[in-house]
Design an enzyme around this catalytic site. Structure first.
Site, mmCIF file in Angstrom:
data_model
loop_
_atom_site.group_PDB
_atom_site.id
_atom_site.type_symbol
_atom_site.label_atom_id
_atom_site.label_comp_id
_atom_site.label_asym_id
_atom_site.label_seq_id
_atom_site.Cartn_x
_atom_site.Cartn_y
_atom_site.Cartn_z
ATOM 1 N N SER A 137 -24.941 20.164 33.858
ATOM 2 C CA SER A 137 -25.084 18.857 33.314
ATOM 3 C C SER A 137 -24.750 18.018 34.754
ATOM 4 O O SER A 137 -24.667 18.558 35.986
ATOM 5 C CB SER A 137 -23.647 18.504 32.774
ATOM 6 O OG SER A 137 -23.300 17.182 32.635
ATOM 7 N N TYR A 150 -14.056 19.891 31.654
ATOM 8 C CA TYR A 150 -15.508 20.189 31.372
ATOM 9 C C TYR A 150 -16.129 19.797 32.800
ATOM 10 O O TYR A 150 -17.255 20.897 32.924
ATOM 11 C CB TYR A 150 -15.740 19.087 30.516
ATOM 12 C CG TYR A 150 -17.264 18.803 30.264
ATOM 13 C CD1 TYR A 150 -17.863 19.893 29.256
ATOM 14 C CD2 TYR A 150 -18.191 18.140 30.527
ATOM 15 C CE1 TYR A 150 -19.298 19.930 28.984
ATOM 16 C CE2 TYR A 150 -19.452 18.084 30.413
ATOM 17 C CZ TYR A 150 -20.035 18.970 29.579
ATOM 18 O OH TYR A 150 -21.230 18.870 29.256
HETATM 19 N N1 NAP Z 1 -25.048 16.159 25.067
HETATM 20 C C1 NAP Z 1 -24.763 15.834 26.205
HETATM 21 O O1 NAP Z 1 -24.439 14.764 26.692
HETATM 22 C C2 NAP Z 1 -24.775 16.948 27.172
HETATM 23 C C3 NAP Z 1 -25.008 16.391 28.554
HETATM 24 C C4 NAP Z 1 -25.066 17.382 29.603
HETATM 25 C C5 NAP Z 1 -24.948 18.549 29.406
HETATM 26 N N2 NAP Z 1 -24.757 18.973 28.092
HETATM 27 C C6 NAP Z 1 -24.706 20.646 27.685
HETATM 28 O O2 NAP Z 1 -25.643 20.724 26.886
HETATM 29 C C7 NAP Z 1 -25.345 22.197 25.996
HETATM 30 C C8 NAP Z 1 -25.768 21.721 24.568
HETATM 31 O O3 NAP Z 1 -24.977 20.613 24.017
HETATM 32 P P1 NAP Z 1 -25.375 19.654 22.907
HETATM 33 O O4 NAP Z 1 -25.428 18.167 23.861
HETATM 34 O O5 NAP Z 1 -26.588 20.072 22.563
HETATM 35 O O6 NAP Z 1 -24.290 19.737 21.923
HETATM 36 P P2 NAP Z 1 -24.113 20.103 20.597
HETATM 37 O O7 NAP Z 1 -24.947 19.198 19.698
HETATM 38 O O8 NAP Z 1 -22.670 19.991 20.104
HETATM 39 O O9 NAP Z 1 -24.682 21.421 20.553
HETATM 40 C C9 NAP Z 1 -23.791 22.694 20.959
HETATM 41 C C10 NAP Z 1 -24.103 23.903 20.368
HETATM 42 O O10 NAP Z 1 -23.376 25.053 20.883
HETATM 43 C C11 NAP Z 1 -22.834 25.643 19.737
HETATM 44 N N3 NAP Z 1 -21.546 26.246 20.095
HETATM 45 C C12 NAP Z 1 -20.485 25.313 20.053
HETATM 46 N N4 NAP Z 1 -19.399 26.241 20.189
HETATM 47 C C13 NAP Z 1 -19.673 27.266 19.981
HETATM 48 C C14 NAP Z 1 -19.041 28.689 20.008
HETATM 49 N N5 NAP Z 1 -17.726 28.911 19.941
HETATM 50 N N6 NAP Z 1 -19.783 30.036 19.851
HETATM 51 C C15 NAP Z 1 -21.091 29.904 19.799
HETATM 52 N N7 NAP Z 1 -21.759 28.759 19.810
HETATM 53 C C16 NAP Z 1 -21.179 27.467 19.927
HETATM 54 C C17 NAP Z 1 -22.922 24.798 18.536
HETATM 55 O O11 NAP Z 1 -23.142 25.432 17.354
HETATM 56 P P3 NAP Z 1 -21.953 25.806 16.330
HETATM 57 O O12 NAP Z 1 -21.188 24.741 16.322
HETATM 58 O O13 NAP Z 1 -22.795 26.275 15.117
HETATM 59 O O14 NAP Z 1 -21.370 27.097 16.683
HETATM 60 C C18 NAP Z 1 -24.293 24.124 18.936
HETATM 61 O O15 NAP Z 1 -25.426 24.844 18.548
HETATM 62 C C19 NAP Z 1 -23.707 22.105 26.264
HETATM 63 O O16 NAP Z 1 -23.484 23.152 27.253
HETATM 64 C C20 NAP Z 1 -23.465 20.960 26.943
HETATM 65 O O17 NAP Z 1 -22.304 21.017 27.776
HETATM 66 C C21 NAP Z 1 -24.700 18.200 26.876
#
Ligand code: NAP
Length: 275
Positions: A137, A150
């Site tokens: 990130s 985080y």
């Molecule tokens: N969105 C942002 O602003 C942003 C910015 C920078 C980096 N990121 C990073 O991008 C990545 C994806 O995030 P996103 O934004 O797409 O968020 P999201 O929409 O909340 O998706 C998160 C994914 O992780 C899975 N997950 C969560 N807890 C889990 C667990 N205990 N075991 C297995 N799977 C799990 C969720 O699936 P289930 O709930 O079905 O398990 C979901 O598929 C993360 O690493 C996040 O830190 C996000």
């Protein structure tokens, strides 16, 4: 030869969009997350549309044994691409946060990511081909008041990815740390960021765009990929400005919206507009 991509956190957000991109490119998929129904629904759709094979694995990656169980389940199967995408955040002052939640965050964002890499990397080296995409990130470059664990977890992902990318030079296996800024997914809600300025004061990107950028960077074997011009400038400024200035800036961005100001950024009745 058909290649296979294993994607964690493929049920929603950036991981789901990455799964769609890999399917479009003809990859067979292994999709991992906790939401069985969402994975199966996506798997069926992608199988039908792109005539690929999809395996879904329902797994909670905060459990210590989860990476090993996934590896065992796929024993003997060639994995060409590993996307360590599953992750979450928590918007709370550290002193008032729930330790259990911080612990699980470290387990998922850091420990499971490293363990998955540790398990799948040796076969990639043996087969002479492999690519790992780790979701870091822009937070990886900064200290993050109100989301300290985080931000620190993403700093660990970046540092780890850059280091092993160097170690792997010359063996046709690459590691890419993808660094998006605020992206419109479930993340904001899961992290409790609705009342923070973060998603209101910075440019929010959509998950499709981030996933496509990440896919291209992975294919090029870039060690670090910061999505978007604004985020690139932000990262450069964190390297040029003194740490205290960076900390003050991020403290502002991470602060709570003013009382009475609704999360959609519109001024509440009788309240002045957000500056
Ligand atoms: N969105 C942002 O602003 C942003 C910015 C920078 C980096 N990121 C990073 O991008 C990545 C994806 O995030 P996103 O934004 O797409 O968020 P999201 O929409 O909340 O998706 C998160 C994914 O992780 C899975 N997950 C969560 N807890 C889990 C667990 N205990 N075991 C297995 N799977 C799990 C969720 O699936 P289930 O709930 O079905 O398990 C979901 O598929 C993360 O690493 C996040 O830190 C996000």
């Amino acid at each position: 030869m058909r290649r296979t991509a294993l994607i964690t956190g493929a049920s929603k957000g950036i991981g789901r969009e990455l799964a769609i991109i890999f399917a479009r490119q003809g990859y067979d998929l292994v999709l991992v997350a906790r939401s069985k129904a969402l994975l199966e629904e996506l798997g069926k759709k992608l199988c039908k549309k792109y005539k690929i094979e999809v395996t879904t694995i329902e797994k909670d990656l905060t459990c210590k044994e989860a990476p090993e169980e996934i590896f065992q389940e796929l024993e003997g199967r060639r994995i060409d691409i590993l996307v360590n995408n599953a992750g979450f955040g928590d918007y709370k002052e550290f002193a008032h946060s729930e330790w259990e939640k911080q612990y699980l965050m470290i387990q998922l964002n850091v420990t499971a990511l490293m363990h998955m890499t540790k398990l799948f990397l040796p076969n990639m080296i043996k087969q002479g081909y492999g690519k790992v995409l780790n979701l870091a990130s822009t937070a990886a470059f900064l200290p993050g008041p109100n989301m300290s664990v985080y931000y620190a977890s993403k700093a660990a992902v970046l540092s780890f990815s850059q280091a092993i990318s160097k170690e792997l030079k010359g063996c046709n296996v690459t590691v890419t740390a993808l660094c998006p800024g605020p992206t419109s997914t479930n993340f904001e809600r899961t992290a409790g960021l609705i009342n923070s300025r973060l998603f209101h004061s910075l440019k929010v990107t959509d998950a499709k765009k981030v996933a496509l950028y990440g896919y291209k960077a992975l294919m090029k074997g870039k060690p670090v990929a910061v999505e978007g011009l604004f985020n690139k400038m932000l990262v450069i400024s964190t390297k040029l400005a003194p740490r205290g200035v960076v900390l003050a800036m991020i403290d502002q961005i991470q602060s709570k919206l003013r009382e009475g100001q609704p999360a959609d950024g519109q001024p509440a009745e009788g309240q002045p507009a957000k500056e």
